[in-house]
Design a protein around this motif. Structure first.
Motif, PDB file in Angstrom:
ATOM      1  N   GLU A  46       0.832  -1.210   0.000  1.00 40.60           N
ATOM      2  CA  GLU A  46       0.000   0.000   0.000  1.00 40.60           C
ATOM      3  C   GLU A  46       0.868   1.262   0.000  1.00 40.60           C
ATOM      4  O   GLU A  46       0.600   2.213  -0.743  1.00 40.60           O
ATOM      5  CB  GLU A  46      -0.962   0.010   1.184  1.00 40.60           C
ATOM      6  N   TYR A  47       1.906   1.269   0.821  1.00 43.45           N
ATOM      7  CA  TYR A  47       2.821   2.413   0.874  1.00 43.45           C
ATOM      8  C   TYR A  47       3.453   2.658  -0.500  1.00 43.45           C
ATOM      9  O   TYR A  47       3.483   3.788  -0.999  1.00 43.45           O
ATOM     10  CB  TYR A  47       3.904   2.150   1.930  1.00 43.45           C
ATOM     11  N   LEU A  48       3.949   1.597  -1.117  1.00 41.80           N
ATOM     12  CA  LEU A  48       4.611   1.734  -2.414  1.00 41.80           C
ATOM     13  C   LEU A  48       3.637   2.157  -3.509  1.00 41.80           C
ATOM     14  O   LEU A  48       3.981   2.964  -4.378  1.00 41.80           O
ATOM     15  CB  LEU A  48       5.321   0.429  -2.790  1.00 41.80           C
ATOM     16  N   GLU A  49       2.431   1.640  -3.458  1.00 39.32           N
ATOM     17  CA  GLU A  49       1.445   2.024  -4.463  1.00 39.32           C
ATOM     18  C   GLU A  49       1.106   3.515  -4.324  1.00 39.32           C
ATOM     19  O   GLU A  49       1.007   4.240  -5.320  1.00 39.32           O
ATOM     20  CB  GLU A  49       0.189   1.174  -4.355  1.00 39.32           C
ATOM     21  N   LYS A  50       0.947   3.980  -3.092  1.00 38.71           N
ATOM     22  CA  LYS A  50       0.696   5.407  -2.862  1.00 38.71           C
ATOM     23  C   LYS A  50       1.886   6.244  -3.346  1.00 38.71           C
ATOM     24  O   LYS A  50       1.696   7.319  -3.931  1.00 38.71           O
ATOM     25  CB  LYS A  50       0.420   5.682  -1.385  1.00 38.71           C
ATOM     26  N   SER A  52       3.893   5.499  -5.754  1.00 39.34           N
ATOM     27  CA  SER A  52       3.886   5.483  -7.219  1.00 39.34           C
ATOM     28  C   SER A  52       2.905   6.502  -7.796  1.00 39.34           C
ATOM     29  O   SER A  52       3.110   7.020  -8.897  1.00 39.34           O
ATOM     30  CB  SER A  52       3.564   4.083  -7.751  1.00 39.34           C
ATOM     31  N   GLU A  53       1.866   6.787  -7.045  1.00 36.82           N
ATOM     32  CA  GLU A  53       0.849   7.740  -7.509  1.00 36.82           C
ATOM     33  C   GLU A  53       1.342   9.188  -7.452  1.00 36.82           C
ATOM     34  O   GLU A  53       0.688  10.085  -7.977  1.00 36.82           O
ATOM     35  CB  GLU A  53      -0.428   7.571  -6.683  1.00 36.82           C
ATOM     36  N   LYS A  54       2.511   9.411  -6.857  1.00 37.06           N
ATOM     37  CA  LYS A  54       3.075  10.761  -6.747  1.00 37.06           C
ATOM     38  C   LYS A  54       3.884  11.157  -7.986  1.00 37.06           C
ATOM     39  O   LYS A  54       4.422  12.256  -8.048  1.00 37.06           O
ATOM     40  CB  LYS A  54       3.973  10.865  -5.515  1.00 37.06           C
ATOM     41  N   GLY A  55       3.995  10.248  -8.961  1.00 38.71           N
ATOM     42  CA  GLY A  55       4.766  10.552 -10.162  1.00 38.71           C
ATOM     43  C   GLY A  55       4.490   9.559 -11.267  1.00 38.71           C
ATOM     44  O   GLY A  55       3.510   8.811 -11.215  1.00 38.71           O
TER      45      GLY A  55
END
Length: 162
Positions: A46-50, A52-55
């Protein structure tokens, strides 16, 4: 054996830096985060997916086995670096996994020059390694809330009690 996801795993900083430079020239926003990611769990995902959504592109700086031992102690990591990298690279929203031997990713961050640096909200931006460098280069630094109830250390302790 070379697979689509295994091609995302790098150890050569020069090659990684060239790839990142090409991404940025193409207009991609490059996000960097790092960690040990030992016993990868839903909180990590979940942390990594969030992140990834920043760029547009997500790079994970992965502590090598010796780096994890230096930080976490001689009994860690539970899972070796190649296996940890393979699982992370298999996540569709991860674009690169690159190892680092040092205790901190500062040298790697300086080599890659990401657009955005991300860490968990358990960090204060003023204490995030590489934050000053990224900001100085015109980038941003952000934190993401961690998922409650997930911790590699807690999982290990639970297994020990069984």
């Amino acid at each position: 054996m070379s697979t689509k996801s295994s091609k995302k795993i790098l150890s050569d900083r020069n090659k990684a830096s060239k790839i990142v430079s090409d991404w940025k020239k193409a207009g991609d926003k490059v996000v960097f985060t790092n960690g040990c990611f030992d016993l990868i769990h839903a909180g990590h995902v979940e942390y990594l997916e969030k992140a990834s959504e920043k760029g547009d592109k997500l790079i994970i700086g992965l502590n090598s086995d010796s780096s994890v031992r230096n930080i976490k102690g001689k009994e860690r990591p539970i899972v070796n670096q190649d296996a940890r990298a393979r699982v992370l690279a298999a996540l569709g929203f991860v674009d690169m996994v690159i190892f680092f031997e040092e205790d901190t990713p500062l040298e790697l961050i300086m080599a890659l020059k990401p657009t955005t640096l991300i860490k968990g909200a358990d960090y204060n931006i003023s204490n995030i390694v590489g934050a000053d460098f990224v900001i100085e280069k015109g980038g941003t630094v952000e934190t993401i809330d961690l998922v409650e109830g997930f911790s590699t250390t807690n999982i290990i302790e639970k297994i020990k009690r069984l």
